[in-house]
Scaffold this motif. Structure first.
Motif, PDB file in Angstrom:
ATOM      1  N   LEU A  48       0.840  -1.174  -0.019  1.00 38.33           N
ATOM      2  CA  LEU A  48      -0.107   0.127  -0.232  1.00 38.33           C
ATOM      3  C   LEU A  48       0.876   1.145  -0.009  1.00 38.33           C
ATOM      4  CD1 LEU A  48      -2.663  -0.763   2.758  1.00 38.33           C
ATOM      5  CD2 LEU A  48      -2.881  -0.874   0.094  1.00 38.33           C
ATOM      6  N   ALA A  49       0.409   2.209  -0.718  1.00 38.52           N
ATOM      7  CA  ALA A  49       1.082   3.450  -0.641  1.00 38.52           C
ATOM      8  C   ALA A  49       1.280   4.059   0.856  1.00 38.52           C
ATOM      9  CB  ALA A  49       0.172   4.598  -1.556  1.00 38.52           C
ATOM     10  N   GLY A  50       2.567   4.552   1.012  1.00 42.25           N
ATOM     11  CA  GLY A  50       2.962   5.227   2.135  1.00 42.25           C
ATOM     12  C   GLY A  50       3.438   4.391   3.444  1.00 42.25           C
ATOM     13  N   HIS A  51       3.452   2.785   2.881  1.00 43.45           N
ATOM     14  CA  HIS A  51       3.511   2.027   4.080  1.00 43.45           C
ATOM     15  C   HIS A  51       5.117   1.391   3.650  1.00 43.45           C
ATOM     16  CE1 HIS A  51      -0.659   2.117   4.401  1.00 43.45           C
ATOM     17  NE2 HIS A  51      -0.556   1.329   5.684  1.00 43.45           N
ATOM     18  N   CYS A  52       5.471   0.800   4.842  1.00 41.91           N
ATOM     19  CA  CYS A  52       6.892   0.255   4.896  1.00 41.91           C
ATOM     20  C   CYS A  52       8.011   1.036   4.934  1.00 41.91           C
ATOM     21  CB  CYS A  52       7.010  -0.821   3.737  1.00 41.91           C
ATOM     22  SG  CYS A  52       6.048  -1.998   3.867  1.00 41.91           S
ATOM     23  N   GLY A  53       7.583   2.317   5.316  1.00 44.70           N
ATOM     24  CA  GLY A  53       8.593   3.451   5.519  1.00 44.70           C
ATOM     25  C   GLY A  53       8.394   4.045   7.029  1.00 44.70           C
ATOM     26  N   SER A  54       8.655   5.090   6.953  1.00 48.65           N
ATOM     27  CA  SER A  54       8.599   6.070   8.433  1.00 48.65           C
ATOM     28  C   SER A  54       7.160   6.378   8.707  1.00 48.65           C
ATOM     29  CB  SER A  54       9.436   7.247   8.480  1.00 48.65           C
ATOM     30  OG  SER A  54       9.034   8.182   7.520  1.00 48.65           O
ATOM     31  N   GLU A  55       6.849   6.961   9.840  1.00 45.67           N
ATOM     32  CA  GLU A  55       5.543   7.347  10.129  1.00 45.67           C
ATOM     33  C   GLU A  55       5.130   8.766   9.432  1.00 45.67           C
ATOM     34  OE1 GLU A  55       3.498   9.658  14.087  1.00 45.67           O
ATOM     35  OE2 GLU A  55       4.395   7.616  14.276  1.00 45.67           O
ATOM     36  N   GLU A  56       6.190   9.280   9.060  1.00 46.74           N
ATOM     37  CA  GLU A  56       6.159  10.489   8.165  1.00 46.74           C
ATOM     38  C   GLU A  56       5.279  10.109   6.704  1.00 46.74           C
ATOM     39  OE1 GLU A  56       8.531  10.059  10.314  1.00 46.74           O
ATOM     40  OE2 GLU A  56       7.968  11.507  11.556  1.00 46.74           O
ATOM     41  N   ASP A  57       6.133   9.170   6.322  1.00 41.85           N
ATOM     42  CA  ASP A  57       5.518   8.502   4.667  1.00 41.85           C
ATOM     43  C   ASP A  57       4.283   8.268   4.828  1.00 41.85           C
ATOM     44  OD1 ASP A  57       8.209   8.591   3.741  1.00 41.85           O
ATOM     45  OD2 ASP A  57       8.854   6.892   4.748  1.00 41.85           O
ATOM     46  N   LEU A  58       3.864   7.420   5.942  1.00 43.37           N
ATOM     47  CA  LEU A  58       2.261   7.207   6.012  1.00 43.37           C
ATOM     48  C   LEU A  58       1.617   8.377   6.167  1.00 43.37           C
ATOM     49  CD1 LEU A  58       0.298   4.969   6.353  1.00 43.37           C
ATOM     50  CD2 LEU A  58       0.635   4.966   8.650  1.00 43.37           C
ATOM     51  N   LEU A  59       1.929   9.292   6.873  1.00 46.68           N
ATOM     52  CA  LEU A  59       1.093  10.609   7.082  1.00 46.68           C
ATOM     53  C   LEU A  59       0.915  11.570   5.650  1.00 46.68           C
ATOM     54  CD1 LEU A  59       1.904  11.796  10.499  1.00 46.68           C
ATOM     55  CD2 LEU A  59       0.012  10.717   9.943  1.00 46.68           C
ATOM     56  N   LYS A  60       1.843  11.162   4.736  1.00 50.03           N
ATOM     57  CA  LYS A  60       1.864  11.808   3.553  1.00 50.03           C
ATOM     58  C   LYS A  60       0.622  11.297   2.532  1.00 50.03           C
ATOM     59  CE  LYS A  60       6.491  13.001   3.356  1.00 50.03           C
ATOM     60  NZ  LYS A  60       7.818  13.123   2.864  1.00 50.03           N
ATOM     61  N   THR A  61       0.020  10.228   3.006  1.00 47.98           N
ATOM     62  CA  THR A  61      -0.869   9.417   2.240  1.00 47.98           C
ATOM     63  C   THR A  61      -2.349   9.446   3.014  1.00 47.98           C
ATOM     64  OG1 THR A  61      -0.149   7.250   3.058  1.00 47.98           O
ATOM     65  CG2 THR A  61       0.923   8.068   1.305  1.00 47.98           C
ATOM     66  N   GLY A  62      -3.295   9.029   2.070  1.00 50.92           N
ATOM     67  CA  GLY A  62      -4.791   8.722   2.808  1.00 50.92           C
ATOM     68  C   GLY A  62      -5.143   7.607   2.269  1.00 50.92           C
ATOM     69  N   TRP A  63      -6.762   7.422   2.449  1.00 48.98           N
ATOM     70  CA  TRP A  63      -7.256   6.146   1.727  1.00 48.98           C
ATOM     71  C   TRP A  63      -7.443   6.196   0.347  1.00 48.98           C
ATOM     72  CZ3 TRP A  63     -11.515   5.609  -1.282  1.00 48.98           C
ATOM     73  CH2 TRP A  63     -12.362   6.626  -1.422  1.00 48.98           C
ATOM     74  N   HIS A  64      -7.545   7.442  -0.499  1.00 47.33           N
ATOM     75  CA  HIS A  64      -7.477   7.600  -1.747  1.00 47.33           C
ATOM     76  C   HIS A  64      -6.154   6.941  -2.319  1.00 47.33           C
ATOM     77  CE1 HIS A  64     -10.609  10.470  -0.857  1.00 47.33           C
ATOM     78  NE2 HIS A  64     -11.375  10.012  -2.015  1.00 47.33           N
ATOM     79  N   ASP A  65      -5.102   7.499  -1.580  1.00 51.38           N
ATOM     80  CA  ASP A  65      -3.733   6.916  -2.131  1.00 51.38           C
ATOM     81  C   ASP A  65      -3.606   5.315  -2.057  1.00 51.38           C
ATOM     82  OD1 ASP A  65      -2.561   9.622  -2.630  1.00 51.38           O
ATOM     83  OD2 ASP A  65      -3.072   9.643  -0.261  1.00 51.38           O
ATOM     84  N   TRP A  66      -4.128   4.707  -0.711  1.00 52.25           N
ATOM     85  CA  TRP A  66      -3.982   3.322  -0.399  1.00 52.25           C
ATOM     86  C   TRP A  66      -4.724   2.604  -1.601  1.00 52.25           C
ATOM     87  CZ3 TRP A  66      -5.655   4.293   5.117  1.00 52.25           C
ATOM     88  CH2 TRP A  66      -4.915   5.304   5.742  1.00 52.25           C
ATOM     89  N   TYR A  67      -6.093   3.068  -1.859  1.00 51.64           N
ATOM     90  CA  TYR A  67      -6.969   2.424  -2.863  1.00 51.64           C
ATOM     91  C   TYR A  67      -6.381   2.524  -4.234  1.00 51.64           C
ATOM     92  CZ  TYR A  67     -11.108   1.207  -5.403  1.00 51.64           C
ATOM     93  OH  TYR A  67     -12.164   0.499  -5.989  1.00 51.64           O
ATOM     94  N   ARG A  68      -5.761   3.814  -4.748  1.00 56.11           N
ATOM     95  CA  ARG A  68      -5.110   3.738  -5.923  1.00 56.11           C
ATOM     96  C   ARG A  68      -4.148   2.675  -6.224  1.00 56.11           C
ATOM     97  NH1 ARG A  68      -6.146   9.526  -5.970  1.00 56.11           N
ATOM     98  NH2 ARG A  68      -4.678   9.848  -4.660  1.00 56.11           N
ATOM     99  N   SER A  69      -3.210   2.392  -5.252  1.00 54.72           N
ATOM    100  CA  SER A  69      -2.175   1.473  -5.405  1.00 54.72           C
ATOM    101  C   SER A  69      -2.851   0.117  -5.251  1.00 54.72           C
ATOM    102  CB  SER A  69      -1.231   1.372  -4.000  1.00 54.72           C
ATOM    103  OG  SER A  69      -2.026   1.409  -2.825  1.00 54.72           O
ATOM    104  N   VAL A  70      -3.867  -0.159  -4.658  1.00 58.86           N
ATOM    105  CA  VAL A  70      -4.645  -1.657  -4.975  1.00 58.86           C
ATOM    106  C   VAL A  70      -5.202  -1.755  -6.310  1.00 58.86           C
ATOM    107  CG1 VAL A  70      -6.732  -2.817  -4.468  1.00 58.86           C
ATOM    108  CG2 VAL A  70      -5.356  -1.823  -2.601  1.00 58.86           C
TER     109      VAL A  70
END
Length: 286
Positions: A48-70
């Motif tokens: 998923l977008a923004g995952h497997c990095g730092s907390e800051e990486d995750l906070l740069k993304t939201g559910w729209h980004d996660w869904y686009r990666s799916v």
């Protein structure tokens, strides 16, 4: 920097897209991926977008980004298979449901593992059970730097597996064990996704396999009932007796593999494969 830890296992003409959970990692799907691949499936464990990095990486993304990666991962897998199945753990199950709602002609079946609409399991403190209010709280500008910390038993009943995965998580190896906490803004995004998917449930006709631990420490059986009563298509339910939330790595992971393989194979063996229009014309003239 985010390290790519997704994986692709070539197999037969039936494929399974595996989606990990919020703050998680494709690594939590690898046991199941290997089992499905041994049983003949092509398997893609996406990241998923923004995952497997730092907390800051995750906070740069939201559910729209996660869904686009799916969606992008589904497009990649669909090129190689005749039947595509989508299975997700925790929030990954919500993303799988949304993909089936939005692309009913592309998803042949769903595997919903530890489906989580609400964090309401027995380890969640009372304040955590109020986290469904976070979309409102964060929209008012509160909680940007706050988070809910993961707590024992970290969704895993198997002590050996728990020690390994929780150790990676607590030591900061997010690619192997995920993040050690859920930032409030990311949880707010999760609940926005949850609300949307709940509104779409009745439109989903795709066959669903729902696998959930009876003693899930993160998401109660209320989440199972929401799927069973909400979707419009057939549902097969499996309740596990000796696992916690992370059923793809816990003590009954082999049962998850076996039931998923049987469920997906049954659909693949009974569902018509849609040929492209041009290919049908060529076949008819030969």
């Amino acid at each position: 920097m985010i390290k790519p830890v997704d994986f692709y296992m070539p197999g037969g003409r039936s494929g399974v897209l595996l989606i990990h959970g919020l703050t998680g990692t494709p690594t939590e799907m690898r046991f199941v991926a290997k089992g499905l691949n041994r049983n003949g499936f092509t398997v893609y464990g996406m990241q998923l977008a923004g995952h497997c990095g730092s907390e800051e990486d995750l906070l740069k993304t939201g559910w729209h980004d996660w869904y686009r990666s799916v969606c992008a991962a589904a497009d990649r897998l669909r090129q190689d298979v005749d039947h595509m199945f989508v299975a997700g753990l925790s929030m990954g199950a919500l993303l799988a449901l949304k993909l089936a709602a939005d692309r009913p002609d592309e998803v042949d079946g769903l595997g919903l593992f530890g489906t989580t609409f609400f964090y309401d399991g027995w380890t969640i403190p009372w304040i955590g059970k109020l986290s469904f209010m976070l979309p409102l709280v964060t929209s008012l500008g509160f909680g940007r730097h706050r988070k809910f910390h993961e707590c024992f038993p970290y969704g895993i009943k198997d002590e050996r597996i728990r020690q390994r995965i929780a150790g990676s998580m607590l030591n900061g190896d997010s690619a192997a064990g995920g993040l050690a906490g859920n930032p409030w803004p990311s949880l707010a995004e999760f609940y926005r996704l949850s609300f949307l998917v709940r509104r779409q449930l009745h439109t989903i006709q795709t066959p669903c396999l729902v696998v959930h631990a009876k003693d899930d420490d993160v998401a109660s059986l209320k989440n199972v009932r929401m799927v069973v009563r909400g979707v419009g298509g057939p549902v097969e339910t499996v309740l596990l007796e000796n696992s916690y939330h992370m059923i793809t790595v816990d003590q009954e992971r082999n049962q998850v593999i076996e039931r998923s393989s049987r469920f997906f194979n049954h659909i693949a063996n009974t569902r018509f494969v849609h040929m492209p229009e041009r290919a049908q014309v060529v076949a008819a003239t030969e």
